[in-house]
Design an enzyme around this catalytic site. Structure first.
Site, mmCIF file in Angstrom:
data_model
loop_
_atom_site.group_PDB
_atom_site.id
_atom_site.type_symbol
_atom_site.label_atom_id
_atom_site.label_comp_id
_atom_site.label_asym_id
_atom_site.label_seq_id
_atom_site.Cartn_x
_atom_site.Cartn_y
_atom_site.Cartn_z
ATOM 1 N N GLU A 1 -10.276 -9.929 -7.598
ATOM 2 C CA GLU A 1 -9.193 -8.950 -7.445
ATOM 3 C C GLU A 1 -8.049 -9.160 -8.437
ATOM 4 O OE1 GLU A 1 -9.950 -7.990 -2.693
ATOM 5 O OE2 GLU A 1 -8.195 -9.211 -3.257
ATOM 6 N N PHE B 1 -15.296 4.022 7.100
ATOM 7 C CA PHE B 1 -13.915 4.313 6.715
ATOM 8 C C PHE B 1 -13.706 4.351 5.198
ATOM 9 C CE2 PHE B 1 -14.163 -0.310 7.594
ATOM 10 C CZ PHE B 1 -13.725 -0.835 6.373
ATOM 11 N N HIS C 1 -2.329 -5.395 1.505
ATOM 12 C CA HIS C 1 -3.667 -5.956 1.266
ATOM 13 C C HIS C 1 -3.524 -7.420 0.874
ATOM 14 C CE1 HIS C 1 -7.690 -6.619 -0.377
ATOM 15 N NE2 HIS C 1 -7.068 -7.281 -1.339
ATOM 16 N N TYR D 1 -12.596 -1.544 -3.713
ATOM 17 C CA TYR D 1 -13.120 -1.710 -2.347
ATOM 18 C C TYR D 1 -14.639 -1.594 -2.279
ATOM 19 C CZ TYR D 1 -8.558 -1.748 0.065
ATOM 20 O OH TYR D 1 -7.308 -2.081 0.551
ATOM 21 N N ARG E 1 -2.478 -13.987 4.241
ATOM 22 C CA ARG E 1 -3.162 -13.297 5.345
ATOM 23 C C ARG E 1 -2.379 -13.469 6.655
ATOM 24 N NH1 ARG E 1 -7.613 -9.921 4.189
ATOM 25 N NH2 ARG E 1 -8.055 -10.165 6.397
ATOM 26 N N THR F 1 -5.709 -6.849 10.581
ATOM 27 C CA THR F 1 -5.978 -5.547 9.950
ATOM 28 C C THR F 1 -5.456 -4.394 10.806
ATOM 29 O OG1 THR F 1 -7.993 -6.519 9.038
ATOM 30 C CG2 THR F 1 -7.812 -4.105 8.984
ATOM 31 N N LYS G 1 0.820 -1.215 0.000
ATOM 32 C CA LYS G 1 0.000 0.000 0.000
ATOM 33 C C LYS G 1 0.860 1.274 0.000
ATOM 34 C CE LYS G 1 -4.132 -2.010 2.172
ATOM 35 N NZ LYS G 1 -5.091 -1.927 3.306
ATOM 36 N N ASN H 1 -2.073 0.354 6.729
ATOM 37 C CA ASN H 1 -1.547 -0.902 7.265
ATOM 38 C C ASN H 1 -0.695 -1.693 6.276
ATOM 39 O OD1 ASN H 1 -3.595 -1.771 5.651
ATOM 40 N ND2 ASN H 1 -4.791 -2.760 7.255
ATOM 41 N N ARG I 1 2.184 -6.301 9.123
ATOM 42 C CA ARG I 1 1.451 -5.182 9.708
ATOM 43 C C ARG I 1 1.982 -4.814 11.095
ATOM 44 N NH1 ARG I 1 -4.429 -7.045 7.307
ATOM 45 N NH2 ARG I 1 -4.501 -5.621 5.531
#
Ligand code: UDP
Ligand code: MG
Length: 137
Positions: A126, A57, A115, A49, A85, A91, A9, A112, A102
């Site tokens: 995606e 958010f 993704h 998203y 993950r 998250t 990100k 964070n 993270r």
């Protein structure tokens, strides 16, 4: 073999953490089958998203994700979705396990650093959102 979709990100690219994150990805046995650096438009971030468009958010998230370049990735290994993950961590970095991306790199729950797809159906949306079949090698 399974494929998942990942993003390094804006907060992480800005702080020049992409190389460290890519090293962790390769050390854990993922093959990078697609990778490019792009800057999302606000509209592209909103489309990516869309499942969160009712969340409080959402606007801040889309502004953040389009403010500077990201690195988008398609990663492959056995159990890629769950393993990526796990490598990312929770998250909210405050809840992330030690040694996760993270925990080590995130600024806060929004910024964070990474993704990851959360299910096979998510990955199936995606990956082609960002990559054509010819770009996955
Ligand atoms: N996010 C946020 N505030 C929240 C929850 C999420 O800013 O309270 C952001 C954060 O960047 C997160 C993204 O929205 O990574 C997508 O949220 P999701 O619940 O899907 O978390 P993820 O799947 O990325 O762990
Ligand atoms: Mg998610």
């Amino acid at each position: 073999m399974e494929r998942t979709f990942a993003i390094i990100k804006p907060d992480a690219v800005e702080r020049k953490l992409a190389g460290k994150i890519l090293a962790r990805i390769e050390e854990k046995g993922f093959s990078i089958v697609g990778m490019k650096k792009i800057q999302l438009t606000r509209q592209q971030a909103e489309g990516f998203y869309y499942v969160h468009n009712e969340r409080p958010f959402f606007n801040d998230l889309c502004a953040f994700m389009s403010r500077s370049p990201v690195i988008v990735l398609c990663l492959e290994k056995e159990n890629a979705i769950a393993d990526w993950r796990t490598l990312m961590g929770a998250t909210n970095p405050a809840n992330a396990e030690p040694g996760t991306i993270r925990k080590d790199f995130a600024v806060n729950i929004e910024e964070n650093s990474s993704h990851g797809s959360d299910a096979p159906e998510t990955a199936a949306f995606e990956i082609p959102y960002f990559f054509s079949a010819l770009e996955l090698v």
